[in-house]
Design an enzyme around this catalytic site. Sequence first.
Site, PDB file in Angstrom:
ATOM      1  N   LYS A 152       1.076  14.579   1.874  1.00 23.94           N
ATOM      2  CA  LYS A 152      -0.104  14.890   1.122  1.00 23.94           C
ATOM      3  C   LYS A 152      -0.356  16.324   1.044  1.00 23.94           C
ATOM      4  O   LYS A 152      -1.245  17.017   0.592  1.00 23.94           O
ATOM      5  CB  LYS A 152      -1.476  14.364   2.022  1.00 23.94           C
ATOM      6  CG  LYS A 152      -1.462  12.920   1.970  1.00 23.94           C
ATOM      7  CD  LYS A 152      -2.401  12.231   3.283  1.00 23.94           C
ATOM      8  CE  LYS A 152      -2.654  10.765   3.018  1.00 23.94           C
ATOM      9  NZ  LYS A 152      -3.507  10.255   2.003  1.00 23.94           N
TER      10      LYS A 152
ATOM     11  N   LYS B 202     -14.057   9.340  -3.601  1.00 24.87           N
ATOM     12  CA  LYS B 202     -15.431   9.611  -2.926  1.00 24.87           C
ATOM     13  C   LYS B 202     -15.898  11.024  -3.451  1.00 24.87           C
ATOM     14  O   LYS B 202     -17.062  11.238  -3.570  1.00 24.87           O
ATOM     15  CB  LYS B 202     -15.031   9.487  -1.375  1.00 24.87           C
ATOM     16  CG  LYS B 202     -14.828   8.323  -0.892  1.00 24.87           C
ATOM     17  CD  LYS B 202     -14.254   8.287   0.635  1.00 24.87           C
ATOM     18  CE  LYS B 202     -13.410   7.076   1.259  1.00 24.87           C
ATOM     19  NZ  LYS B 202     -12.866   7.365   2.359  1.00 24.87           N
TER      20      LYS B 202
ATOM     21  N   THR C 213      -8.316   7.010  -2.055  1.00 16.35           N
ATOM     22  CA  THR C 213      -9.775   6.669  -2.271  1.00 16.35           C
ATOM     23  C   THR C 213     -10.545   7.982  -1.906  1.00 16.35           C
ATOM     24  O   THR C 213     -11.716   7.974  -2.704  1.00 16.35           O
ATOM     25  CB  THR C 213     -10.020   5.399  -1.391  1.00 16.35           C
ATOM     26  OG1 THR C 213      -9.620   5.508  -0.020  1.00 16.35           O
ATOM     27  CG2 THR C 213      -9.225   4.072  -2.006  1.00 16.35           C
TER      28      THR C 213
ATOM     29  N   LYS D 264      -8.182  14.566   4.778  1.00 17.26           N
ATOM     30  CA  LYS D 264      -7.323  13.065   4.817  1.00 17.26           C
ATOM     31  C   LYS D 264      -6.434  13.220   5.897  1.00 17.26           C
ATOM     32  O   LYS D 264      -6.327  13.983   6.542  1.00 17.26           O
ATOM     33  CB  LYS D 264      -6.595  12.912   3.523  1.00 17.26           C
ATOM     34  CG  LYS D 264      -5.937  14.279   3.127  1.00 17.26           C
ATOM     35  CD  LYS D 264      -5.258  13.744   1.643  1.00 17.26           C
ATOM     36  CE  LYS D 264      -6.127  14.084   0.672  1.00 17.26           C
ATOM     37  NZ  LYS D 264      -5.981  12.924  -0.299  1.00 17.26           N
ATOM     38  N   ARG D 265      -5.767  11.844   6.324  1.00 11.94           N
ATOM     39  CA  ARG D 265      -4.722  12.068   7.237  1.00 11.94           C
ATOM     40  C   ARG D 265      -3.785  13.328   7.030  1.00 11.94           C
ATOM     41  O   ARG D 265      -3.553  13.543   5.718  1.00 11.94           O
ATOM     42  CB  ARG D 265      -3.995  10.747   7.136  1.00 11.94           C
ATOM     43  CG  ARG D 265      -4.609   9.658   8.073  1.00 11.94           C
ATOM     44  CD  ARG D 265      -5.119   9.874   9.625  1.00 11.94           C
ATOM     45  NE  ARG D 265      -3.882   9.853  10.164  1.00 11.94           N
ATOM     46  CZ  ARG D 265      -3.925   8.841  11.095  1.00 11.94           C
ATOM     47  NH1 ARG D 265      -4.788   7.954  11.320  1.00 11.94           N
ATOM     48  NH2 ARG D 265      -2.630   8.757  11.895  1.00 11.94           N
TER      49      ARG D 265
ATOM     50  N   HIS E  21       0.884  -1.281   0.027  1.00 11.76           N
ATOM     51  CA  HIS E  21       0.048   0.090  -0.015  1.00 11.76           C
ATOM     52  C   HIS E  21       0.886   1.182  -0.038  1.00 11.76           C
ATOM     53  O   HIS E  21       0.073   2.253   0.042  1.00 11.76           O
ATOM     54  CB  HIS E  21      -0.921   0.055   1.238  1.00 11.76           C
ATOM     55  CG  HIS E  21      -2.094  -0.752   1.084  1.00 11.76           C
ATOM     56  ND1 HIS E  21      -3.352  -0.260   0.466  1.00 11.76           N
ATOM     57  CD2 HIS E  21      -2.234  -2.120   1.744  1.00 11.76           C
ATOM     58  CE1 HIS E  21      -4.104  -1.350   0.544  1.00 11.76           C
ATOM     59  NE2 HIS E  21      -3.745  -2.433   1.163  1.00 11.76           N
TER      60      HIS E  21
HETATM   61  C1  LIG Z   1     -11.572   7.479   2.480  1.00 10.15           C
HETATM   62  C2  LIG Z   1     -11.008   8.018   3.886  1.00 10.15           C
HETATM   63  C3  LIG Z   1      -9.730   8.113   3.902  1.00 10.15           C
HETATM   64  C4  LIG Z   1      -8.542   7.987   2.829  1.00 10.15           C
HETATM   65  O1  LIG Z   1      -8.600   9.151   2.333  1.00 10.15           O
HETATM   66  P1  LIG Z   1      -7.344   9.482   1.229  1.00 10.15           P
HETATM   67  O2  LIG Z   1      -7.717  11.015   0.867  1.00 10.15           O
HETATM   68  O3  LIG Z   1      -7.242   8.593   0.040  1.00 10.15           O
HETATM   69  O4  LIG Z   1      -6.189   9.524   2.036  1.00 10.15           O
HETATM   70  C5  LIG Z   1      -9.083   8.289   5.254  1.00 10.15           C
HETATM   71  N1  LIG Z   1      -9.824   8.505   6.155  1.00 10.15           N
HETATM   72  C6  LIG Z   1     -11.233   8.391   6.060  1.00 10.15           C
HETATM   73  C7  LIG Z   1     -12.375   8.379   7.326  1.00 10.15           C
HETATM   74  C8  LIG Z   1     -11.784   8.107   4.855  1.00 10.15           C
HETATM   75  O5  LIG Z   1     -13.166   7.778   4.800  1.00 10.15           O
END
Ligand SMILES: *Cc1c(COP(=O)(O)O)cnc(C)c1O
Length: 833
Positions: free
Chosen positions: A576, A682, A678, A570-571, A379
Amino acid sequence: MSTTDPDNPLRSPTSPVGPYCSFGGHLNNAELAETLSHHLLSFLGRDPQRAGNRELYKALAYTVRDFLIERWVKTQKEFYARNRKRVYYLSLEFLVGRSLGNSLVNLGLLDRVSETLKEMGYNLAEVREEEEDAALGNGGLGRLAACFLDSMATLGIPAYGYGIRYEYGLFYQRLLDGFQMETPDNWLRYGSPWEFERPWNLYPVKFNGRVYSYQDDQGRLRYEWVDTDEVMAMAHDVLVPGFNNDSVINMRLWSAKAPRDMDLVSFHRGDYVQAVRDVVDSETISKVLYPSDDIREGQELRFKQQYFFVAATFQDILRRYQKKHEDFKQFTDEVAVQLNDTHPAIAIPELMRLLLDEGGLGWEEAWEICVGTFGYTNHTLLPEALETWSVDLFGRILPRHLEIVYEINRRFLEEVAARFPGDQDRLRRMSLIAEGDEPKVRMAHLAIVGSHSTNGVAELHTHLQKTRIFKDFYDLYPERFNNKTNGITQRRWLLKSNPGLAALITEKIGGDWATDLYRLRELEPLAEDGEFRRRWLAVKHDNKRRLAALIDQRCGISVDPAALFDVHVKRLHEYKRQLLNALHVIVLYHRIIGGRAEGFPPRVVIFAGKAAPSYQRAKLIIKLINSVAETVHRDPRVEDRLKVVFIPNYGVSLAEKIIPAADLSEQISTAGTEASGTGNMKFALNGALTIGTMDGANIEMCEEFGRENMFIFGMTAEQVEAARRDPARQPQTVYQENEEIKAAVDALGAGIFSRGDSAIFRPLVDSLLSSDDPYLTLLDLPDYLRCQEEVGRAFDQRESWARKSIFNVARMGKFSTDRTIREYAREIWGLKV
Ligand SMILES: *Cc1c(COP(=O)(O)O)cnc(C)c1O
C-alpha cells in the site's frame, strides 16, 4: 415456529420483549422518553433521573433493538412463507463498527431520538461515543462483508451472514515512542446490547479422531468419523436493518462452548482443575481474531476456527432446509453459499461429507450439489496471501475431510489430464496438493474446483486472475470466472458519517440517492453554481475543523483547517506504500527548509492504520512516520507549512470521522497489487480528490470521473510486470539521477529522523534501493512527486477544486454495494432482484 426454533428470537431470555416493543415505529417523543426510562430502570437498575451517557446508550440500544426484533420476526416469517432461495454469506470477518447510529439512520429514527434526548438533557452525539466498535475484522475484506449485509437487508434479499463471535476483536493500537503497541480489544467488557444469545441451541463440532470404513447392507463402502473431540457452537444473532424498508436480517456469530459432559473422566478421577482447564481450552476457539490482513497465518487454532464456524453453519443451513425437505433434490434451488475468500473453503469438503456420509448420496450427485451451491470470492493478488494448510495438520484435525480432498483432487486431475493430455507440468501446477518436503493443501484451488463461480473484486483484479494467478483454471473453466467490483454502502459512508454533505445533497436533489446512488448524477450541473460550490466547501471546512479538534485531542498536534488535508488511512502494508508517501513528506520538508516551497499550500499529511503484530517491516514504517513527524514539528523553519500526523487505532469509527474531512485521498499501491480497495470509494463519495495509481478499483473510478478529475501517476500493472523483468530499470538509477530523492533517502539512512541513529531505518533504505524491491517504490517516486506538485497547484484554485470534487461525487453511482449485491444476486446466486 416451534418453541425450540432458534430462528425465533422471542425465546431468548435476554430479549426484552414486552409491552414496550409494539409501537411499530409510530411512537411520539413522550412515549420514546418513557420507553427509554423503562429500559434504564428495569435493565440497568438505575434511577433514570441520574443516568449518565453510558447508561443512556444502553437503554437507547435496547429500545432500538426492540424495534429491530419486531421487524426481524416479520421478515423471517415472510422469507419462510415465500420460500425463496436463501443466501448464506460465510465470512471469518465482519468489520461492523458501531451499530447505534446506523440503526437509527436506517430505521428513520435519528431526528426523533436526537430531539427526545435533548428534551431529556442529553446529547445524542455524546451518547453515541459510548459504544465500542465491533472490530470483528481486519480491514477491507471484513468491512465489505458488513457493507454487503446492509445492502442485502436494504434490497430485501433473504440473506444470512455467518461468522465467529470473537471475544477479542482486532487489537487496540497505541503508540509508545512512535512504535505500535498492541493491547487486547475487550469489546464485550460491558456486554453488547446488539446480540441475542441462543444458549439452548448448541451444535456439536468434531475434531481429530480417525476414519472408520465399513460396508453397508447394500454392500457400499461407507465412512464414519469416530473417536473425535467435540466442541459446542452457540449462536449469537446480531440484527441488521435495511434502509427504510422494515426488512431486518441477521448475522449469526458462533462462540465455542465446552460440551456439558466434557471430560467426565477427569471429574471421576477427581481431577477437577484439569477438567475445568479442558473447558477453557475448548472455548479458546472463538477467543480472538487473527490480526493479519493479506498475510497468511499457519496456526492450528486458525484452522480450527475455520472449521468450527463452517461446521456449525452447515448444521444450521441443513436444519432450515430439512424443515421442508426429505431429500436434497431442491438444495441448490434453495441454498446459495458465498465464500468470502478461502477462509471458509473447508465448507466444500464439509458439505461433501454431510451429503456422502450422513446423507448417503453417491459421489456424483453430491458433487453436483456442492458445485451448484458454492460461489467463491478471491480477494488478493499477493501470492504470499493465498492460503495453504499442511497436509499433516489438515489430516490430524480433519482426517475425513482430507480423504475427501484427495478424492476431489484425484477426479479433478483426471479431468485435467483428459483435457490436456501429456501436460505433466500443468497437473502439478493445478493440483489441490502442493508437493514438497511438507505437502500442502491449496485452499484457493479447492475453492475454484468446488464452486460454480469464482469472482474477483475489480475489473483489473479479475483480469489478472484469468491471466496470472488462476490462468490454468481459467483455461479449464472459463465460464466460472466473473467480476464483481466492490462497493460501499452510502448509508453508513455518507448519510451517517457526513450529515452536513448528505443534507446539502438532499436539499438539492432529494433523498433518493440513499437507495439509488446513481441519482447523484443530478449534482453534475450544480458544479457550475457558485453558491453551491461555496456551501460545498463550507461543509468540508466544517468537517476539517472537527477533525482538527480530534487531532489536537488525541495527538496533541494543532493543525490549521485551511491547510490541504492529505490523507492516507488503511492497513499498514508494504504494497500500500505508506513509505512512498513518507518519502514525499521528506522531500517537502527539504524543500521548505531549503526555501524551495514557495507558492505551495500548507499541508497536513494524515496517516492511520494498524500493522499485523508480526509484520516487522510495516511496524518500522509506522515508527518512521512518527519520527519524521517529530523532526518536522521540532524544526522552527517549517512553521505551519507542513504537519504530519499519525492518528492511533484506525478502525471504522475513526474512518467515519477522518474521511469526511479529507481533501486528498492517497490510493498509491503498486499497480497490480491492490485487488480493489474500498477506502478509495469512501473518500471519493465524501468529496475528496484522489491521487492514485492505475490499480484496483481506482481504474474504474477514473473511467467514471474522467482522467482530468483525478490525479493519476505511476506505472500501470503491465509496466510494473515489465519493469520487474527489465534489469535496466533500477531504483539505484533513480537514486543517483534525482537529487531530491537521493537527499531524502540519504537523510533516512543518516539518522536525521532518528536522533543520529543510522541503524534503525536501514532495512527501509535497503529495500528501497534493492534491485528486487517488489513494490518498486523508488521507480514510481519521481512521477509521484510530479503529481503531488500538480495537486498543490490545483488546491490553490479553490473554485475548480470544488468543481472537481462535486463532479467526483456525482459520478459515484456505480460504487454502491447495492449495485454489487444486485450483480451477485443475479449472476451468481440465481435470484431475481
Ligand atoms: C474501508 C476500510 C478499510 C479498507 O480500506 P482500503 O483503503 O480499501 O484498504 C480498512 N479498514 C477500515 C476501518 C475501513 O473502514
